[in-house]
Enzyme design. Sequence first.
Site, short mmCIF file in Angstrom:
data_model
loop_
_atom_site.label_atom_id
_atom_site.label_comp_id
_atom_site.label_asym_id
_atom_site.label_seq_id
_atom_site.Cartn_x
_atom_site.Cartn_y
_atom_site.Cartn_z
N ASP A 1 -125.52 -80.10 25.69
CA ASP A 1 -125.25 -78.79 25.10
C ASP A 1 -124.73 -78.90 23.67
OD1 ASP A 1 -122.74 -79.81 25.52
OD2 ASP A 1 -122.08 -78.25 26.92
N ASP B 1 -111.62 -89.45 23.29
CA ASP B 1 -111.10 -88.59 24.34
C ASP B 1 -110.69 -89.38 25.58
OD1 ASP B 1 -113.73 -89.29 25.15
OD2 ASP B 1 -114.52 -87.40 24.39
N HIS C 1 -122.22 -80.78 22.49
CA HIS C 1 -120.80 -81.02 22.24
C HIS C 1 -120.58 -82.43 21.70
CE1 HIS C 1 -120.82 -82.59 26.53
NE2 HIS C 1 -120.07 -83.52 25.95
N GLU D 1 -116.49 -78.59 23.58
CA GLU D 1 -117.54 -77.87 24.27
C GLU D 1 -118.02 -76.67 23.45
OE1 GLU D 1 -118.64 -79.41 26.75
OE2 GLU D 1 -117.21 -79.82 28.34
#
Length: 267
Positions: A141, A72, A143, A148
Site C-alpha cells: 500500500d 521500526d 507505506h 501507513e
Amino acid sequence: MRLIPLQTSEQVSRWAARHIVERINRFQPTADRPFVLGLPTGGTPLQTYKELIRLYQAGEVSFQHVVTFNMDEYVGLPKEHPQSYHTFMYRNFFDHIDIQPQNINILNGNTEDHDAECRRYEEKIKSYGKIHLFMGGVGVDGHIAFNEPASSLGSRTRIKTLTEDTLIANSRFFDNDITKVPKYALTVGVATLLDAEEVMLLITGYNKALALQACVEGSVNHMWTVSALQLHKRGIVVCDEPATQELKVKTVKYFTQLETQAIQSVL
C-alpha cells in the site's frame, strides 16, 4: 529522484549493497566520525544483507565505525522472539559483520513509555547530526517503515496502529495467523526519513507495482507515503522489472537511458 530499473531482484540487491559499500568507503568513517546508516527489515532487503555480508567477508568494507538506526519495531514482542526485528537484524546481518554492539540502535517496543522512547530515538539520531543513508523497503500500500496510508508527511518517530493489509501481509511470518501479529509498532516518521542525507528504497515484485507508480508518477499525498520521496534532494529507487508493470513505458525508457551506467554495473 533517481529510478534505477533493473531486471531482477538479485540485481537490485547487488546494486544496493554496492552503493552502500561505496558510500561507506567514500566517507572513510572513524570512531569520532562514524557513518550513520538507516536500515529496514522484511523480505525485500534480505538479499542485500547477504550481499553486504559477502562484501564484508571479501574485505571490501568494514562496519566497525558504522552506526545503524533501524526503522521500526513491534510493540509488545520480546526482543528474543523469533519474529522481533531485533532478532531479524542480528540473525540476518549484525551477527555476521564487525559492527560494534554499542553502535546498533533499534527501537524498544517493550518500554512502558512509548512516547519517551520515541523522543529518545529522535534525539539519538540528532546527536550524530544526521543519517547519511537510509535504506528502506515499501509495503504493497506504499507505506515506508510503518507509516501507513494517511500518515502525516511531517511525522516523527511514534507509535502507530498497523492496518489490516499490513497485518495480513506480515502474518506470513507468524504461521499465517493474523491474530499473532502485533497490532502496534514504533516507527520512525516520514519526516525522520526525509531528514536523511540520502534515501534509497528497494521495490521489487508485481505486488509492489502500484506503490512504485505512486512513488514515481503520482502526486505527493499522505495516502501513499512512499510518494514523499519526491520531496527529497537525494532519493533513489532501485526496482526490478516486475515492479514496473504499472509505470508508463516512456517513464521506464527514460530512466533506463538515464541510468545506463548504473544498470550495466550489475549485468
